[in-house]
Design an enzyme around this catalytic site. Structure first.
Site, short mmCIF file in Angstrom:
data_model
loop_
_atom_site.label_atom_id
_atom_site.label_comp_id
_atom_site.label_asym_id
_atom_site.label_seq_id
_atom_site.Cartn_x
_atom_site.Cartn_y
_atom_site.Cartn_z
N HIS A 53 6.13 -18.41 13.58
CA HIS A 53 6.17 -19.48 12.58
C HIS A 53 7.56 -19.64 11.94
O HIS A 53 8.05 -18.72 11.29
CB HIS A 53 5.17 -19.18 11.47
CG HIS A 53 3.80 -18.82 11.96
ND1 HIS A 53 2.97 -19.75 12.53
CD2 HIS A 53 3.13 -17.64 11.99
CE1 HIS A 53 1.83 -19.15 12.89
NE2 HIS A 53 1.91 -17.88 12.57
N SER A 76 8.68 -22.04 17.07
CA SER A 76 7.54 -21.68 16.24
C SER A 76 6.36 -21.37 17.15
O SER A 76 6.30 -21.83 18.28
CB SER A 76 7.19 -22.81 15.28
OG SER A 76 6.31 -22.33 14.29
N GLU A 188 3.51 -9.51 16.66
CA GLU A 188 3.23 -9.60 15.23
C GLU A 188 1.76 -9.53 14.85
O GLU A 188 1.40 -8.95 13.84
CB GLU A 188 3.82 -10.95 14.73
CG GLU A 188 3.52 -11.33 13.31
CD GLU A 188 4.45 -10.66 12.30
OE1 GLU A 188 5.36 -9.93 12.74
OE2 GLU A 188 4.26 -10.86 11.10
N CYS A 227 -3.04 -13.03 2.91
CA CYS A 227 -4.09 -14.07 2.91
C CYS A 227 -4.71 -14.22 1.53
O CYS A 227 -5.17 -15.30 1.16
CB CYS A 227 -5.17 -13.73 3.94
SG CYS A 227 -4.56 -13.86 5.64
#
Ligand code: NAI
Length: 461
Positions: A53, A76, A188, A227
């Site tokens: 991202h 991305s 990741e 989150c």
């Protein structure tokens, strides 16, 4: 080479730079690595393909890799997650980047291809979700005349195959040569890590891999506390809906589910959870959430998938939802929600990454980011501080694979615990946390050294 980039608007670079400067103050782990390794440049000679991202936080990661000596090209890993000012700032610094918020799927795979095009070819991959690794491995299989394995997101399959064909025609043998030059990949996220273990199991992993996700300072922080902040941020920016008093269903209670449920609860929603794993279901219940079957909770107001699994919210579920239910996903891929089954319904675009879809019953549904991860599609992803912990692991993994990769088999590894503890230690000062020093007597009583590691490998945090 100047001008080697595709961004929305290079004039956004100044704004991007201002936000980058602020992010640096919240990313102590990355800044400490610049301090520690800026002179020795352990990544000199590394040519890193980045597929992650393209946010402000990622820009700080990219500039850290460059400060450590690496050449970097970046794309991305999601069509909606780019922050155009971040991409512009990177491009303005003459680092090749190919990323636009809202790019098409065709552009997505074309940009990924462009991120591989170093003059001398790449030798490292930094991946999020596994698309860069998948691209080069599928291409090499195609060059060997093998059937290309089915890819998880089936609607993308045709696009990926077309991109591979294009590259094969333009540069015969390119995929095989590129695959053979890769010294390692650091991955990741949970979903990308699943793919790597699958490759290892099938004897198809051609280089060593470091599973960054399962560093404690990644999954127990980014997936959870990240989150916890970014889920509600995404829902609010998309809908401005009142969260307090609403009923929300969170599908999955792993690390992302735990953070997501806490996020909604913190905003005042009454949260229900669905789970397939009895351990996580029991955790959810004992954290105070009602654990239900999705079919029994379709009268809720907000539905969020966090499973990394497919077909969680299906068309038969969406047909039963109340008018103006909000549906979104925060897992890596969009196949958690059966968006393809909604294509023949009436869609009204409200604004970028927010659509209203009319069901046959006349009820309408608000779908966020077309089912792609909404915290990056509708908001700006996790805050810098938590991404600093994740990305410090990424940089350590890149250094490890680039400088000592020959000591690794073609398997998936996790960073050693002393590095995990180092990442955490680098972040304590910023939150004013003070660490108690064990006396040597105390340390030997619990079987550790005063410098750590402080826990055995099997400890679960
Ligand atoms: P996890 O494996 O810890 O949790 C997933 C949970 O979903 C598991 O407990 C599993 O039992 C449950 N589950 C699977 N199928 C289910 C079903 N049919 N119904 C109910 N529950 C089900 O994985 P984690 O780390 O929480 O990651 C989840 C997803 O989020 C992955 O795709 C990961 O890549 C992604 N992710 C997204 C982030 C973001 O910022 N949007 C950040 C980190 C990870």
């Amino acid at each position: 080479m100047a001008g080697d980039y595709i961004v929305k608007d290079i004039a956004l670079a100044e704004f991007g730079r201002k936000e980058l400067n602020i992010a640096e103050t919240e990313m102590p782990g990355l800044m400490a690595l610049r301090e520690e390794y800026g002179d020795s440049k352990p990544l000199k000679g590394a040519r890193i393909v980045g597929s992650l991202h393209m946010t402000i936080q990622t820009a700080v990661l990219i500039e850290t890799l460059v400060a450590l000596g690496a050449d970097v090209r970046w794309a991305s890993c999601n069509v909606f997650s780019t922050q155009d000012h971040a991409a512009a700032a990177i491009a303005a610094g003459d680092i090749p980047v190919f990323a636009i918020k809202g790019q098409s799927l065709e552009e997505h795979w074309d940009y990924l291809d462009k991120s591989f095009l170093f003059d001398e070819g790449p030798n490292m991959i930094l991946d999020d979700g596994g698309d860069a690794t998948l691209y080069v491995l599928l291409g090499a299989r195609a060059e060997a005349g093998e059937d290309i394995i089915p890819v998880p997101q089936s609607e993308e399959e045709a696009v990926i195959k077309a991109q591979i064909k294009k590259r094969m025609e333009a540069s015969p043998g390119w995929f095989t040569k590129t695959r053979d030059a890769i010294m390692g990949v650091s991955e990741e996220t949970t979903t990308g890590v699943h793919r790597l273990y699958e490759l290892q199991k099938n004897g198809q992993l051609p280089f060593p891999a470091i599973n960054v996700n399962d560093s404690v300072t990644k999954s127990k922080f980014d997936n959870k506390y990240g989150c916890k902040e970014s889920l509600v941020d995404g829902i609010r920016r998309a809908t401005d809906t009142m969260m307090a008093g609403k009923v929300a269903v969170v599908c999955g209670y792993g690390d992302v589910g735990k953070g997501s449920a806490a996020s909604l609860q913190g905003a005042g929603a009454r949260v229900k959870v669905t789970e397939a794993d009895p351990i996580c279901a029991l955790q959810a219940a004992m954290d105070g959430f009602e654990v239900v079957l999705l079919e029994e909770a379709l009268d809720a107001d907000i539905f969020i998938t966090t499973t990394g699994n497919k077909d969680i919210i299906r068309i038969e579920h969406m047909r039963e939802m109340k008018d103006m239910a909000i549906v979104g996903n925060i897992g890596h891929f969009d196949n958690e929600i059966q968006v393809a089954a909604l294509k023949n319904h009436k869609w009204t675009n409200i604004k970028e990454q927010v659509d209203m879809i009319e069901m046959p019953s006349g009820n309408r549904m608000i779908l966020l980011s077309e089912g792609r991860l909404l915290n990056l599609g509708n908001a700006t992803g996790h805050p810098s501080f938590v991404m600093s912990a994740s990305f410090t692991n990424q940089v350590l993994a890149q250094i490890e694979l680039f400088t000592r990769g020959d000591q690794y088999e073609n398997e998936v590894y996790i960073l050693p615990k002393h590095l995990d503890e180092k990442v955490a230690a680098l972040h304590l000062g910023r939150v004013g946390a003070k660490l108690t020093k064990l006396t040597s007597e105390q340390a030997s009583y619990i079987g550790v050294t005063p410098e750590g590691p402080f826990k055995p490998e099997h400890y679960r945090y």
